[in-house]
Write an enzyme that holds these catalytic residues in place. Structure first.
Site, PDB file in Angstrom:
ATOM      1  N   LYS A  11     -15.034 -28.063   2.217  1.00 10.72           N
ATOM      2  CA  LYS A  11     -14.444 -28.125   0.870  1.00 10.72           C
ATOM      3  C   LYS A  11     -14.243 -29.576   0.410  1.00 10.72           C
ATOM      4  CE  LYS A  11     -12.164 -23.604   1.279  1.00 10.72           C
ATOM      5  NZ  LYS A  11     -10.892 -22.856   1.054  1.00 10.72           N
ATOM      6  N   TYR A  51     -15.121 -17.119  -6.221  1.00 12.93           N
ATOM      7  CA  TYR A  51     -13.799 -16.635  -5.798  1.00 12.93           C
ATOM      8  C   TYR A  51     -13.270 -15.512  -6.699  1.00 12.93           C
ATOM      9  CZ  TYR A  51     -13.283 -20.267  -2.241  1.00 12.93           C
ATOM     10  OH  TYR A  51     -13.426 -21.045  -1.118  1.00 12.93           O
ATOM     11  N   ASN A 114      -7.834 -26.673   2.244  1.00 13.19           N
ATOM     12  CA  ASN A 114      -7.828 -26.352   3.671  1.00 13.19           C
ATOM     13  C   ASN A 114      -9.172 -26.548   4.375  1.00 13.19           C
ATOM     14  OD1 ASN A 114      -9.044 -24.175   2.527  1.00 13.19           O
ATOM     15  ND2 ASN A 114      -7.661 -22.636   3.376  1.00 13.19           N
ATOM     16  N   HIS A 117     -14.324 -23.135   4.212  1.00 17.67           N
ATOM     17  CA  HIS A 117     -14.383 -21.706   3.916  1.00 17.67           C
ATOM     18  C   HIS A 117     -15.112 -21.006   5.054  1.00 17.67           C
ATOM     19  CE1 HIS A 117     -15.159 -17.949   1.755  1.00 17.67           C
ATOM     20  NE2 HIS A 117     -16.394 -18.027   2.243  1.00 17.67           N
ATOM     21  N   GLU A 128     -22.396 -14.234  -0.037  1.00 16.59           N
ATOM     22  CA  GLU A 128     -22.086 -15.657  -0.244  1.00 16.59           C
ATOM     23  C   GLU A 128     -23.278 -16.554   0.102  1.00 16.59           C
ATOM     24  OE1 GLU A 128     -17.337 -14.916   0.668  1.00 16.59           O
ATOM     25  OE2 GLU A 128     -18.506 -16.104   2.088  1.00 16.59           O
TER      26      GLU A 128
HETATM   27  P1  IDP Z   1      -9.288 -17.738   3.676  1.00 18.73           P
HETATM   28  O1  IDP Z   1     -10.033 -18.929   3.093  1.00 18.73           O
HETATM   29  O2  IDP Z   1      -8.586 -18.096   4.956  1.00 18.73           O
HETATM   30  O3  IDP Z   1     -10.160 -16.520   3.797  1.00 18.73           O
HETATM   31  P2  IDP Z   1      -8.093 -16.434   1.349  1.00 18.73           P
HETATM   32  O4  IDP Z   1      -6.825 -15.655   1.398  1.00 18.73           O
HETATM   33  O5  IDP Z   1      -9.391 -15.701   1.217  1.00 18.73           O
HETATM   34  O6  IDP Z   1      -8.106 -17.384   2.650  1.00 18.73           O
HETATM   35  O7  IDP Z   1      -7.954 -17.474   0.148  1.00 18.73           O
HETATM   36  C1  IDP Z   1      -9.074 -18.176  -0.329  1.00 18.73           C
HETATM   37  C2  IDP Z   1      -8.690 -19.619  -0.543  1.00 18.73           C
HETATM   38  O8  IDP Z   1      -7.692 -19.699  -1.555  1.00 18.73           O
HETATM   39  C3  IDP Z   1      -8.039 -20.312   0.663  1.00 18.73           C
HETATM   40  O9  IDP Z   1      -8.970 -20.769   1.619  1.00 18.73           O
HETATM   41  C4  IDP Z   1      -7.303 -21.457  -0.016  1.00 18.73           C
HETATM   42  O10 IDP Z   1      -8.190 -22.524  -0.374  1.00 18.73           O
HETATM   43  C5  IDP Z   1      -6.810 -20.781  -1.289  1.00 18.73           C
HETATM   44  N1  IDP Z   1      -5.435 -20.258  -1.094  1.00 18.73           N
HETATM   45  C6  IDP Z   1      -5.063 -19.188  -0.348  1.00 18.73           C
HETATM   46  N2  IDP Z   1      -3.726 -18.989  -0.392  1.00 18.73           N
HETATM   47  C7  IDP Z   1      -3.244 -19.979  -1.179  1.00 18.73           C
HETATM   48  C8  IDP Z   1      -1.911 -20.319  -1.607  1.00 18.73           C
HETATM   49  O11 IDP Z   1      -0.915 -19.666  -1.255  1.00 18.73           O
HETATM   50  N3  IDP Z   1      -1.806 -21.416  -2.415  1.00 18.73           N
HETATM   51  C9  IDP Z   1      -2.904 -22.149  -2.830  1.00 18.73           C
HETATM   52  N4  IDP Z   1      -4.153 -21.854  -2.443  1.00 18.73           N
HETATM   53  C10 IDP Z   1      -4.326 -20.796  -1.630  1.00 18.73           C
HETATM   54 MG    MG Z   2     -11.111 -15.416   2.343  1.00 17.02          MG
END
Ligand code: IDP
Ligand code: MG
Length: 139
Positions: A11, A51, A114, A117, A128
Site C-alpha cells: 500500500k 473496495y 497498514n 493487502h 482481485e
Molecule cells: P483486511 O485488509 O485485514 O482484510 P478489512 O476489514 O478487509 O481488513 O479492511 C480493508 C482495509 O480497510 C484495511 O486493510 C484497512 O486499510 C482499512 N480499514 C479497516 N478497518 C479500518 C478502520 O477501523 N479504520 C480505518 N481504516 C480501516
Molecule cells: Mg479484507
C-alpha cells in the site's frame, strides 16, 4: 480444496516508507512465488471499485483517499494454501494487534495505513487478480 494463488498490494504508506524490498523479501522467504507484479497508482474511482464491498463502512472514504494517494505495488502470489498462509504472514488488520514478526507488525503505520493487502478467499483472489492483471501478464 484450498487454492494456490492470492493477490496482494503493497500500500502507499509502505511504498512511501521505503519498505518494498523488505516486504518482497518476507514474501519470498515465506515460500511464495511471484506470478505477476507491477508498480501502479489507483485513481480514486479504481480504489473505490476495488473496495466496493466496504462501501457502507465508516472508513470507506478514508480508505479510498489513502489507497489513491500514491503508488502501490500489486502482485499475484503462488503457494499451496496461498490465501490463508498469506493472511498469517501479514498479520491482523490493526498492526497493534498483529503477531510479532508479521509484515503489518513490522511495517504498517496504523489500522488504516497498514502496509499490505491480502485477499480473504480464493474467489476474491481470482477477482482481485483479474482487476489488476490481464491473463497474459500472469506467469
Ligand atoms: P483486511 O485488509 O485485514 O482484510 P478489512 O476489514 O478487509 O481488513 O479492511 C480493508 C482495509 O480497510 C484495511 O486493510 C484497512 O486499510 C482499512 N480499514 C479497516 N478497518 C479500518 C478502520 O477501523 N479504520 C480505518 N481504516 C480501516
Ligand atoms: Mg479484507
Amino acid at each position: 480444496m484450498a487454492g494456490n494463488r492470492t493477490f496482494t498490494m503493497i500500500k502507499p504508506d509502505a511504498v512511501q516508507d521505503g519498505h518494498i524490498g523488505a516486504i518482497l523479501d518476507k514474501i519470498n522467504a515465506a515460500g511464495f512465488r511471484i506470478v505477476a507484479m507491477k508498480m501502479t497508482k489507483l485513481s480514486p474511482e479504481k480504489a473505490g471499485e476495488f473496495y466496493a464491498v466496504h462501501r457502507e463502512r465508516p472508513f470507506y472514504q478514508e480508505l479510498v483517499d489513502f489507497m489513491s494517494s500514491g503508488p502501490i505495488v500489486a502482485a499475484v502470489l503462488e503457494k499451496s494454501n496461498a490465501v490463508e498462509d498469506f493472511r498469517t504472514l501479514i498479520g491482523a488488520t490493526d498492526p497493534a494487534k498483529a503477531a510479532p514478526g508479521t509484515i503489518r507488525a513490522l511495517y504498517a503505520r496504523n489500522v488504516g495505513e497498514n502496509a499490505v493487502h491480502g485477499s480473504d478467499s480464493d474467489e476474491n483472489a481470482a477477482i482481485e487478480s483479474a482487476f489488476h492483471f490481464a491473463v497474459t501478464e500472469m506467469f
